[in-house]
Design a protein around this motif. Structure first.
Motif, mmCIF file in Angstrom:
data_model
loop_
_atom_site.group_PDB
_atom_site.id
_atom_site.type_symbol
_atom_site.label_atom_id
_atom_site.label_comp_id
_atom_site.label_asym_id
_atom_site.label_seq_id
_atom_site.Cartn_x
_atom_site.Cartn_y
_atom_site.Cartn_z
ATOM 1 N N PHE A 2 0.835 -1.202 0.000
ATOM 2 C CA PHE A 2 0.000 0.000 0.000
ATOM 3 C C PHE A 2 0.870 1.252 0.000
ATOM 4 O O PHE A 2 0.550 2.238 -0.671
ATOM 5 C CB PHE A 2 -0.956 -0.021 1.189
ATOM 6 C CG PHE A 2 -1.981 1.076 1.154
ATOM 7 C CD1 PHE A 2 -2.934 1.122 0.140
ATOM 8 C CD2 PHE A 2 -1.996 2.056 2.116
ATOM 9 C CE1 PHE A 2 -3.879 2.134 0.104
ATOM 10 C CE2 PHE A 2 -2.937 3.065 2.087
ATOM 11 C CZ PHE A 2 -3.880 3.103 1.076
ATOM 12 N N LEU A 3 1.968 1.217 0.743
ATOM 13 C CA LEU A 3 2.898 2.348 0.772
ATOM 14 C C LEU A 3 3.423 2.635 -0.631
ATOM 15 O O LEU A 3 3.514 3.798 -1.042
ATOM 16 C CB LEU A 3 4.056 2.067 1.738
ATOM 17 C CG LEU A 3 5.137 3.136 1.806
ATOM 18 C CD1 LEU A 3 4.567 4.454 2.312
ATOM 19 C CD2 LEU A 3 6.277 2.675 2.698
ATOM 20 N N LYS A 6 0.761 4.445 -2.647
ATOM 21 C CA LYS A 6 0.658 5.844 -2.244
ATOM 22 C C LYS A 6 1.791 6.660 -2.853
ATOM 23 O O LYS A 6 1.568 7.758 -3.372
ATOM 24 C CB LYS A 6 0.680 5.982 -0.716
ATOM 25 C CG LYS A 6 -0.551 5.466 -0.032
ATOM 26 C CD LYS A 6 -0.624 5.858 1.420
ATOM 27 C CE LYS A 6 0.442 5.257 2.268
ATOM 28 N NZ LYS A 6 0.258 5.486 3.709
ATOM 29 N N SER A 41 -3.454 13.230 1.428
ATOM 30 C CA SER A 41 -3.192 12.716 2.772
ATOM 31 C C SER A 41 -4.482 12.339 3.480
ATOM 32 O O SER A 41 -4.567 11.275 4.111
ATOM 33 C CB SER A 41 -2.424 13.754 3.601
ATOM 34 O OG SER A 41 -1.171 14.012 3.027
ATOM 35 N N TRP A 44 -5.692 9.098 1.884
ATOM 36 C CA TRP A 44 -4.935 7.918 2.314
ATOM 37 C C TRP A 44 -5.241 7.578 3.771
ATOM 38 O O TRP A 44 -5.385 6.398 4.123
ATOM 39 C CB TRP A 44 -3.434 8.124 2.128
ATOM 40 C CG TRP A 44 -2.982 8.279 0.705
ATOM 41 C CD1 TRP A 44 -2.173 9.266 0.215
ATOM 42 C CD2 TRP A 44 -3.272 7.428 -0.420
ATOM 43 N NE1 TRP A 44 -1.968 9.080 -1.133
ATOM 44 C CE2 TRP A 44 -2.630 7.970 -1.551
ATOM 45 C CE3 TRP A 44 -4.038 6.275 -0.585
ATOM 46 C CZ2 TRP A 44 -2.709 7.398 -2.814
ATOM 47 C CZ3 TRP A 44 -4.122 5.706 -1.853
ATOM 48 C CH2 TRP A 44 -3.467 6.258 -2.943
ATOM 49 N N LEU A 45 -5.335 8.597 4.635
ATOM 50 C CA LEU A 45 -5.657 8.338 6.042
ATOM 51 C C LEU A 45 -7.046 7.705 6.172
ATOM 52 O O LEU A 45 -7.244 6.788 6.971
ATOM 53 C CB LEU A 45 -5.591 9.636 6.855
ATOM 54 C CG LEU A 45 -4.185 10.191 7.106
ATOM 55 C CD1 LEU A 45 -4.262 11.619 7.632
ATOM 56 C CD2 LEU A 45 -3.417 9.295 8.060
ATOM 57 N N SER A 46 -7.990 8.199 5.379
ATOM 58 C CA SER A 46 -9.343 7.652 5.400
ATOM 59 C C SER A 46 -9.349 6.193 4.937
ATOM 60 O O SER A 46 -9.983 5.338 5.575
ATOM 61 C CB SER A 46 -10.250 8.496 4.505
ATOM 62 O OG SER A 46 -11.524 7.935 4.438
ATOM 63 N N ILE A 47 -8.642 5.923 3.845
ATOM 64 C CA ILE A 47 -8.554 4.548 3.321
ATOM 65 C C ILE A 47 -7.948 3.621 4.375
ATOM 66 O O ILE A 47 -8.324 2.452 4.483
ATOM 67 C CB ILE A 47 -7.694 4.515 2.038
ATOM 68 C CG1 ILE A 47 -8.369 5.261 0.902
ATOM 69 C CG2 ILE A 47 -7.346 3.104 1.615
ATOM 70 C CD1 ILE A 47 -9.592 4.585 0.351
ATOM 71 N N GLN A 48 -7.018 4.156 5.164
ATOM 72 C CA GLN A 48 -6.351 3.344 6.187
ATOM 73 C C GLN A 48 -7.187 3.216 7.460
ATOM 74 O O GLN A 48 -6.735 2.611 8.432
ATOM 75 C CB GLN A 48 -4.975 3.931 6.505
ATOM 76 C CG GLN A 48 -4.000 3.769 5.352
ATOM 77 C CD GLN A 48 -2.680 4.447 5.624
ATOM 78 O OE1 GLN A 48 -2.580 5.657 5.555
ATOM 79 N NE2 GLN A 48 -1.676 3.652 5.941
ATOM 80 N N GLY A 49 -8.392 3.803 7.453
ATOM 81 C CA GLY A 49 -9.307 3.590 8.568
ATOM 82 C C GLY A 49 -9.219 4.575 9.706
ATOM 83 O O GLY A 49 -9.759 4.315 10.785
ATOM 84 N N GLU A 50 -8.577 5.728 9.506
ATOM 85 C CA GLU A 50 -8.510 6.720 10.585
ATOM 86 C C GLU A 50 -9.911 7.263 10.865
ATOM 87 O O GLU A 50 -10.743 7.366 9.967
ATOM 88 C CB GLU A 50 -7.562 7.862 10.213
ATOM 89 C CG GLU A 50 -6.107 7.439 10.110
ATOM 90 C CD GLU A 50 -5.509 6.983 11.426
ATOM 91 O OE1 GLU A 50 -6.023 7.348 12.505
ATOM 92 O OE2 GLU A 50 -4.508 6.237 11.379
#
Length: 113
Positions: A2-3, A6, A41, A44-50
């Motif tokens: 995933f990194l 991004k 950002s 990506w943060l949303s996709i990562q579940g933040e």
């Protein structure tokens, strides 16, 4: 993995913006001024579940950093127009950015306790 996705997506966007800027500096500048990094950002943060609270805190941090970033760009523009080398213009800008953030923090602390 995933990194790497991004990094690749972000690099492609930066490449596209710089190519546009080569052909039209003003258009490239306007596009670069879009909050691409901030929105990417947040995405990506949303996709990562933040959590929405975390995303909101991040967006507020971006908002607080905006005036200092505008000041950095102002210093770079003035320095380049005065024929300073780009590296020195960047150094002046980054120093101005840091000083602005410190001043902003002190003013906010004084006003709001």
């Amino acid at each position: 993995m995933f990194l790497m996705i991004k990094i690749a997506v972000s690099a492609v966007l930066i490449g596209i913006v710089t190519e546009i800027a080569r052909k039209s500096p003003e258009a490239g500048g306007i596009i670069a001024a879009l909050p691409l990094v901030s929105l990417l950002s947040l995405f990506w943060l949303s996709i990562q579940g933040e959590s929405p609270k975390h995303l909101s805190q991040f967006a507020a941090g971006v908002l607080w950093g905006f005036p200092a970033t505008a000041f950095l760009l102002f210093i770079v523009v003035i320095s380049l127009k005065a024929s300073f080398p780009m590296v020195l213009s960047f150094i002046f800008g980054v120093c101005g950015w840091g000083g602005f953030l410190l001043l902003q923090k002190a003013v906010i602390r004084t006003i709001f306790g």
